[in-house]
Structure formats: structure tokens, C-alpha cells
Design a protein around this motif. Sequence first.
Motif, short mmCIF file in Angstrom:
data_model
loop_
_atom_site.label_atom_id
_atom_site.label_comp_id
_atom_site.label_asym_id
_atom_site.label_seq_id
_atom_site.Cartn_x
_atom_site.Cartn_y
_atom_site.Cartn_z
N ALA A 59 -4.23 6.80 13.41
CA ALA A 59 -3.55 5.35 13.19
C ALA A 59 -2.67 5.10 14.18
N GLY A 60 -2.42 6.02 15.02
CA GLY A 60 -1.34 5.82 16.02
C GLY A 60 0.07 5.43 15.48
N MET A 61 0.47 6.15 14.56
CA MET A 61 1.91 5.91 14.13
C MET A 61 2.39 7.43 13.79
N SER A 62 3.71 7.59 13.55
CA SER A 62 4.41 8.78 12.98
C SER A 62 4.13 8.98 11.60
N LYS A 63 3.99 10.18 11.15
CA LYS A 63 3.77 10.34 9.88
C LYS A 63 4.81 9.90 8.95
N PRO A 64 6.11 10.05 9.17
CA PRO A 64 7.01 9.01 7.97
C PRO A 64 6.82 7.48 8.26
N ASN A 65 6.38 7.13 9.26
CA ASN A 65 6.17 5.87 9.38
C ASN A 65 4.91 5.37 8.60
N LEU A 66 3.96 6.15 8.49
CA LEU A 66 2.81 6.01 7.92
C LEU A 66 3.07 6.07 6.28
N LEU A 67 3.83 7.00 5.90
CA LEU A 67 4.59 7.14 4.65
C LEU A 67 5.37 5.96 4.09
N TYR A 68 5.79 5.20 5.28
CA TYR A 68 6.33 4.16 4.92
C TYR A 68 5.53 2.72 4.14
N TYR A 69 4.31 2.96 4.53
CA TYR A 69 3.22 1.85 4.24
C TYR A 69 2.59 2.53 2.96
N PHE A 70 2.35 3.76 2.90
CA PHE A 70 1.60 4.27 1.61
C PHE A 70 2.57 5.49 1.10
N LYS A 71 2.80 5.44 0.04
CA LYS A 71 3.84 6.36 -0.53
C LYS A 71 3.29 7.64 -0.34
N ASN A 72 2.13 8.16 -0.74
CA ASN A 72 1.71 9.62 -0.55
C ASN A 72 0.26 9.45 -0.13
N LYS A 73 -0.27 10.53 0.09
CA LYS A 73 -1.71 10.90 0.30
C LYS A 73 -2.52 10.21 -0.71
N LYS A 74 -2.43 10.28 -1.76
CA LYS A 74 -3.26 9.83 -2.75
C LYS A 74 -3.48 8.33 -2.64
N GLU A 75 -2.32 7.49 -2.28
CA GLU A 75 -2.31 5.95 -2.22
C GLU A 75 -3.29 5.80 -1.37
N ILE A 76 -2.84 6.62 -0.05
CA ILE A 76 -3.89 6.12 1.08
C ILE A 76 -5.38 6.11 0.55
N TYR A 77 -5.87 7.62 0.00
CA TYR A 77 -7.01 7.58 -0.37
C TYR A 77 -7.55 6.61 -1.43
N ILE A 78 -6.70 6.38 -2.51
CA ILE A 78 -7.14 5.10 -3.40
C ILE A 78 -7.33 3.94 -2.55
N GLY A 79 -6.66 3.54 -1.51
CA GLY A 79 -6.69 2.38 -0.99
C GLY A 79 -7.91 2.22 -0.06
N VAL A 80 -8.50 3.60 0.64
CA VAL A 80 -9.71 3.64 0.95
C VAL A 80 -10.64 3.45 0.19
N LEU A 81 -10.69 4.35 -1.12
CA LEU A 81 -11.71 4.09 -2.13
C LEU A 81 -11.89 2.39 -2.37
N GLU A 82 -10.95 1.93 -2.64
CA GLU A 82 -11.00 0.67 -3.28
C GLU A 82 -11.66 -0.22 -2.22
N GLN A 83 -11.16 -0.22 -0.85
CA GLN A 83 -11.71 -1.03 0.00
C GLN A 83 -13.05 -0.79 0.34
N THR A 84 -13.38 0.51 0.23
CA THR A 84 -14.90 0.66 0.48
C THR A 84 -15.89 0.17 -0.70
N LEU A 85 -15.26 0.52 -1.95
CA LEU A 85 -16.22 -0.01 -3.04
C LEU A 85 -16.17 -1.59 -2.92
N ASN A 86 -15.08 -2.22 -2.74
CA ASN A 86 -15.24 -3.67 -2.71
C ASN A 86 -16.20 -4.27 -1.64
N LYS A 87 -16.09 -3.57 -0.48
CA LYS A 87 -17.18 -3.84 0.54
C LYS A 87 -18.48 -3.66 0.04
N TRP A 88 -18.70 -2.64 -0.87
CA TRP A 88 -20.03 -2.36 -1.54
C TRP A 88 -20.37 -3.25 -2.28
#
Lengths: 204, 204, 204, 204
Positions: free
Chosen positions: C41-70
Motif C-alpha cells: 500500500a506504500g505506507m508505514s505499518k502504524p499509518n496503515l493501522l491508523y486507517y484500519f484498527k487491526n488486521k482483521k478489520e482489513i480482512y473484513i473490509g476486503v471481504l465485504e468489498q469483494t462480496l459486494n462486487k460479486w
Amino acid sequence: MEKKRSRIQIINQQKVLEAGTEIFAKYGFRGATIDQIAEVAGMSKPNLLYYFKNKKEIYIGVLEQTLNKWLQCLMEWEVTGTPEETITNYIEKKFEFSRDHTAGSRVFANEILEGAPILKTLLGEDLKRLVDEDTRVIKGWIKDKKIRPIDPVHLIFMIWAVTQHYADFSAQIETLTGKTLADEVFYKQAKKTVTQIILNGVLI
Amino acid sequence: MEKKRSRIQIINQQKVLEAGTEIFAKYGFRGATIDQIAEVAGMSKPNLLYYFKNKKEIYIGVLEQTLNKWLQCLMEWEVTGTPEETITNYIEKKFEFSRDHTAGSRVFANEILEGAPILKTLLGEDLKRLVDEDTRVIKGWIKDKKIRPIDPVHLIFMIWAVTQHYADFSAQIETLTGKTLADEVFYKQAKKTVTQIILNGVLI
Amino acid sequence: MEKKRSRIQIINQQKVLEAGTEIFAKYGFRGATIDQIAEVAGMSKPNLLYYFKNKKEIYIGVLEQTLNKWLQCLMEWEVTGTPEETITNYIEKKFEFSRDHTAGSRVFANEILEGAPILKTLLGEDLKRLVDEDTRVIKGWIKDKKIRPIDPVHLIFMIWAVTQHYADFSAQIETLTGKTLADEVFYKQAKKTVTQIILNGVLI
Amino acid sequence: MEKKRSRIQIINQQKVLEAGTEIFAKYGFRGATIDQIAEVAGMSKPNLLYYFKNKKEIYIGVLEQTLNKWLQCLMEWEVTGTPEETITNYIEKKFEFSRDHTAGSRVFANEILEGAPILKTLLGEDLKRLVDEDTRVIKGWIKDKKIRPIDPVHLIFMIWAVTQHYADFSAQIETLTGKTLADEVFYKQAKKTVTQIILNGVLI
DNA sequence: TATGAATGAGACTTCATTCAT
DNA sequence: TATGAATGAAGTCTCATTCAT
């Protein structure tokens, strides 16, 4: 919940608890790091975590051990003698505890300061029982006109407060007097003064 | 060391100090986070850090403010009356302080528990002076046979210990009695009992 | 729950989701590390975690986006034409999705493989609705003797299975044929063969 | 590479492989922990590692075993009958495999999803040979006008995709239909529908 | 063959602090 | 004065793997 504990497990867990008491006393729960505890306990961090699942477990272990020691101290109290003897003995025991378990006392104080999130339940059960019993004894004395009619719980709190103060606030005491309970003369002086005042304060 | 402070600066710094007192009391220095303080103070984290350079500065500010209040409390003590009046008044003042500055009292306790790294110097200066003065007064009373010959510092520590106990250990006290100093009846009862015992304990 | 999202927030969150899709597709949830995602993503880890609280949130975000597209892909289906047109179009859409969202498809597959702990609820709601509707349409065709009497859900599963296979199992397909859906000729061939077989399989 | 293997070795290795299949199917390679596998296998972690040098070895063992079973399944295929008989039998075999080796199928799927780093070579050899042979047979049928002229590999992929789908995506299928292949009625229905469509799809 | 004990590497996450506007 | 964005440092915890018996 309890694993079988081999000899080495018992030894190592005890090592951790002792190290934990020392470190938690110095830095509080959050301030303490597992590294520090492991270092003092003389083992590697992951090895420490082999015995205690996480930091909180160590903390709980330390608290429980301290509370148990304290409860034991309170229970050793002989109530068969005169109020004078009994109170003298009680104060003595508490002073001893403050001197011999300074670190534990501080961990305990810290926990209470933060609202006793872990200990609350235990305090409400085990300690309450002891206080209730003591209260009964003191009320008996009052009824028999052996001591003045004071409120028992506040007498108990007074004794706790003072004795604990010498452990918990020893930094302040040392700054002001240059002494701590480790100083034999100072220790005796403190105990004597407190005992005197309390006895004269309650005896008729 | 002192910048010129505009009105808004003064207001905001005070907001931060109050929020800091609350949060540091609850979680200790390490446990507290700047976020929490900023939230309670109602400002953004960077804005807060515009007023206090870093976490420690807030902490020091809180400690100094609390210590000053406490010193002021101790100094308001009227030593012109009889020992009975004077001691009664002293205990009263301290109880008031415990009730009205519970949070500050706890931050203070926490600092002492950790060895008073920040306050040590101040304690050794300002507080020492006060204690020395009080000691002198008490010694005068003893010399005049107005009170029993007890060790003055331990009498002072006793009063501090007990009154502070009601603030710092209120979690324990509440668990055991269901009450805190906020309860008017309980407050009076505690103050009365403590005053009684101490007075009877020292007066001739 | 939702913060106000500024332009830069939207951009960065999208960057993270894209990087997350790529990395989760390659390594699965546990295998993926936040470092990798942050790097892509081209950003530092803490900066990424500024946008998504933790790994799982990213995962959920990805899943939801994919499901929506589908889901969107499935909904774009035109049911007004003949069965032949409609099915052809449906297969085409799914093939397109497999080709254009290979990574998302794999994250999705991974999630289902592990029992769909996160998606289960959504699948049971949104997807179920779509399947029910499709089933109704197919049953109508059967009733009107436009297609053979086959079980609708299994027809749907067949189409999903095959089209998804080209995305999820492309490693195997590539090993066996040397081609992937990225190869235009191979893509058309696959789509044509599958469409032929299915159409001949169901049309009367 | 092969040690002499005693009876108990063979038994224990098999235990580990079965446990591994189950756990790897549920959590993937990275998500699975040796502890979990050891627990399911009923042995201690170090003991497990006595049989398999490390986690990857277990994984490879599981993959190889699964692939072998699958290859065996594919090879049992009787090509002597008519295309109808042969295809029907092939689909049947694959459905059986999905039902009876669900966990293995998922481990396999997971491996392919991640790019088949371990299996790639084997797939390129053993599986390729089988596919080539099948392709030859199908091409013969086409030349003999026994089936329509479709691209053989895509027919093969279709059958694999669909049958595997019922194993790998069973979480999704269960959410949508409430059934799995373990349900006898559902199993037959699925197999019948798929067989029908494919046969009608390819037979002339 | 079996297992308690031990550890190094590495991952997630928090948080004080700084940057840029 | 105010704040969204960004980061380095540090700490907790997990886990594959090894040691010692």
C-alpha cells in the motif's frame, strides 16, 4: 484448570511470583514489563510465559499470593486475651507484615488505587468475613465496657491505614526522616508510638 | 521557564490538568494515555501537546498542583488554639482534602508508591519545612505537658495515613462497607471516630 | 462508528484494501502480515493501522468489498431474454469477474474454505436472496418447458463452480495447460466450451 | 530418504497425517499450529516432531497422501465403455471423492490457491500425464462423432470444478441450502443434476 | 520412543511524539 | 491555536523448533 505441577514447575512459578512482586511493586501493572520480570526471575521471556500464560496471569498470581499472606496474617490474631494485649498484638503483626512484605503491600495498594478490578471479588468475600468477625469481637469489648464506644470498622481501618502507610509511603517517609522500617530503631519507635496512641485512644 | 500565558492558555492548561488528574488517578502514569486525557479535556491530542510538551509534563503539572493544594491545606492549620482544638481542626482539614481531592490524592499516592521520582525533591524541601514546624509545635505541647510524650512525626504520619486511606483505598472500603466519603453520614462517622481515638490517644 | 472520511482517508483506505486483497489472496489471513500489506500500500505499518484498527478489520473490509462486487455482478444479470441469452450472459459475467477479480475471488474462496466465519451471515442474507430469485426464474423456465427439468440450485452452483475454478485454481490450470484467463484466446475458449456444454445440457 | 519404519512408526505417522489433514483443512498451512495437530493426533508436540521433522514435512505428507488418493481415484476410471457410461462413472467417482475426502480436498484447494508452491512439480508430472491420457480418449470420441466437438481440457476442468466445489465450498452451500454432501438425498440430487447436464451437454 | 522445559524469531498492536497544514 | 496524518520505539504474545532427560 490446574496443571499437575512438578517440582521444577513449583520452583519456577515461585521465582516468577517473587520477581513479579518486586517489579509490579516498583512500576505498577502497566509500567512493569515481562522482560524485567523474566530478567529478575532469571529466565527467558518465553520460558516465563510457559509458566504464566500472560502478564495478567502473573499479576493475578502475585495479588492472590499477597492477599493470602495478608489474610493469614490477619487470622493469626489471638483474640483470647485482654483488649490491650489483643490490639497490641494485632498492630505488631501488621507492622511485621509491612516490614517483611513491603513489595507485596505496594502491589496490593496499587491494585486498590486503580479500583481493585481484580481483587474486588476476593475482598468482598474473604476479607469481609474477617472484618465482620473482628467487628463482632470489638463490639463485645464495647458492650463489656472494656473499651470506649467507638465505631469498630474505623478502628480497623485506622490500624490498617497506619501500618500500611509505612510500607506504601516509605519513599515519603524516608525523604522526611531519612529512615525506613528496615531501620530497627525507627521500626520500634513507630510501632510503639502507634500502639500507644491507639491503646490510649480506645481503652477506658 | 514561564511563558506569557494568554487567557485561553490558562483555561486550556487547567482543563488538561483536571483531565490529567482524573486519568492519572485511575490508571497511573504509565497506564494513562494522552488520548484519554485529551478526550476528557475535550481537545485533540496534538492540541493538548501544544500546551504540555509531553506526557511527563502533564504529570508533573498535576503533581505540582496537587502538592500545592495539599501544602496549602496543611498550612491553613491554626496553631494558636489548644492542642485539642488544633488537632481536631487538622484532622478535619485533612478529611476534607481527602473527600474533595480524591483523584489528586491518588495520583499523589501513586507517585509515592513508585518511589516519588518526581516529587522527591519537592517533598524534601517544602513538605519537610512544614513537618519540621509541626514537630516543633507538638514538642512544645509535650514540654508543656499538654499532651503525652509521643514521637511527633509518627503522630503526623498517623493522621496523614488515616485520612489519606479513605481516599486511596476507597475501593476496598466501599467493598467492605458499601460506603465512601461521599456519603455524608459515613464521612462524619469516620472523622469523628478518628478524631476521638487520636485525641484520647495523645491528650493527657 | 463510521468516522467522517476525508478525501485522503478514502484514497488511503482504498489503497489498503487493494493491497490487502492482493496479499490475503496470496497468503491467506494468517499468512499475510501487516508489514506486507503496508509495503504494497506504500505506507508505514502504524499509518496503515491508523486507517484500519487491526488486521482483521482489513480482512473484513476486503471481504465485504469483494462480496459486494460479486453481488453486483450477479445482479446485473438480465433476465428478460430467452433462457439461452440469459444463461449465456450470466456465464459471461461470471467469467469476466473471475478474470478481473482473481485476487478477490481467492480471498473469498479462502474464507469459504475456512468455514466462512466472517461471511456466513452476509451469505445467508444477501446471497440467499439472489439465489432464491434466480431459482424462481429457472423454475419458471422449466414450467414453460423452455429448459429441461433440472434442479435449479445445482445448475447455479455448477456455473459458480466452473467460473470460480478458473480464478482459484489457476495455478493448477497453468501448470497443466500453460495458460491462464489472462490469455485472451484461452479465455474465449474456456468461456465458449463451458457455455456450450451448459446450454446443450439444459436447453430442450 | 526412506527410513525403515517399524509398526508403531507407521501407525503414528498415519495418526499425524490424519490429524494434519483435519487441521490444515480448517486453518490452512500458516493458520494451523503443531500443537493443534499434536492434540488431535493424541501425542505430545516433541513426539510428533520425532516422526515429522517440522511443520512443512507434515504438510507435504498430507498433500502427497491426498494427491495420491486423488490420482488413484482418477485412474480407476474405466474407459472401455461408451462415453455415456464412462463420463457417468467419472463424475460418480469424483463426487465420491469429494464426499469421502472433504478435508483432504480442502487442503489441496488451499495449496492451489496459494499458488501450489509444493505441489506444482507433482501436478506438472503425474497429473499432467493423466490429463493428457484423458484428453486423448475424449478426442477419440470426438473424432468418432460419439460426442460433440468440445475442448477436452475444459470438459475435464468443468467436472473437477463442480465436484470439488461441493467439498471446498460446502460452508457456502450449507448456508444457502442447509445441506451438505453428507445428506444422502442432497448428494444424489447433486450428482444426478450434474451428470445430466454434462451428458446432455456433450453427447450428440 | 516419549515428553516437560526452554528459546529465538517474528508478528500484532499501542502509544508518545512529530509533521504539515 | 488547532488538528488530521504519520511514524519509531517498545511491549505483548505466539509458535516452530530444540534441549535434556
